[in-house]
Design an enzyme around this catalytic site. Structure first.
Site: not given
Length: 304
Positions: A14-15, A17, A19, A21-22, A37, A129
């Protein structure tokens, strides 16, 4: 020794980045739907750090953490963190609302963002962040959470409360768009910097963009430098032009805090609640995406 995560099936990414994946995952024993994650090798150790921060925070204002360990992904064991599945982020909801929130929604979100940041600070961490992507509602859409603690850092000793010494040679940590001015200038981040980022988020939600968005550069460092120069040249008065005076007061207050100063979180919430009350609005938890009729009118509220 890191344990193996055995009863979790990865269902859908679903995501993704820098760092890792999720995924949406499923517990094969209980059928519970979870978030998983995964950590990219280049950032080995960051997910373990994030797991430690979640454990230190205690879980009342963070997603529940179920398990940390090695999980099989594409025939390779990688670090994984299994946690409570959350709903949409503020950035996703912002897009849903055509990239503009009403004043009422922004003020209510501001109160809740301050609550989350205060909770984190009281447990001796700064986030480093703060941005719309890292604030998410639960699946029911009732409660706002701050997530993604991979860059979080203790700003003081949790036993003695002695503050970490200020350094002035730090490279930028976090997301440049929402980073505080002092973060760009190389200062060690403290509580004031998280809150300055909250202020930038509110301006972004009300105006639809920040003045330093879209700057062109050949390298990442050059872009960071251009964003810093923009933040240095634009006064808070100019940044908040056309917005309620309480938004300027919020940004001005946190910009002028000292490195070790404890912010007056109650004062910041009062600024936002006063802005609501002066407009005849209530913090009732009814946001733009629930009614889908966002209004950008400032009405009779005093503005800059």
């Amino acid at each position: 020794m890191t344990t193996e995560i055995r009863n979790i099936k990865l269902v859908q990414k679903i995501a993704s980045g820098a760092f890792g994946d999720i995924f949406i995952g499923q517990n094969t024993v209980t059928n519970q739907t979870v978030a998983v994650k995964l950590e990219k090798k280049a950032h080995y150790g960051q997910l373990k750090h994030e797991y430690g921060v979640y454990k230190a925070l205690g879980g009342t204002r963070t997603p529940r953490i179920y398990e940390y360990g090695k999980i099989l992904y594409e025939n390779v064991y990688v670090n994984g963190l299994v946690m409570e599945l959350m709903g949409k982020s503020l950035e996703q909801l912002f897009v849903t609302c055509s990239r503009r929130f009403s004043l009422k929604t922004v003020l209510m979100l501001g109160e809740r963002m301050v609550d989350n940041v205060e909770y984190l600070h009281h447990r001796n961490y700064v986030h480093r962040d703060i941005k719309p992507d890292n604030f998410v509602f639960d699946v029911q859409g009732d409660r706002l959470y701050l997530i993604d603690y991979g860059l979080a850092k203790e700003f003081r000793n949790p036993m003695t409360f002695k503050h970490r010494e200020m350094r002035t040679d730090k490279s930028l940590t976090g997301t440049a768009r929402y980073a505080s001015l002092r973060t760009h200038q190389g200062y060690e981040q403290s509580r004031r910097d998280d809150l300055e980022s909250v202020g930038f988020c509110m301006v972004y939600f009300l105006k639809g963009r920040l003045p330093w968005q879209g700057l062109k550069a050949k390298t990442k460092q050059e872009k960071y430098d251009r964003i810093r120069e923009s933040k240095e040249s634009i006064s808070l008065y100019e940044l908040c032009m056309g917005l309620p005076k309480e938004i300027h007061s919020f940004c001005f207050y946190v910009r002028n805090l000292g490195y070790e100063d404890m912010p007056n979180y109650a004062y910041l919430r009062t600024l936002l609640s006063d802005a609501l009350r002066q407009r005849g609005l209530r913090s009732d938890g009814v946001f733009d995406w629930m009614v889908r009729t966002p209004s950008d009118s400032m009405g009779d509220l005093e503005i800059l």
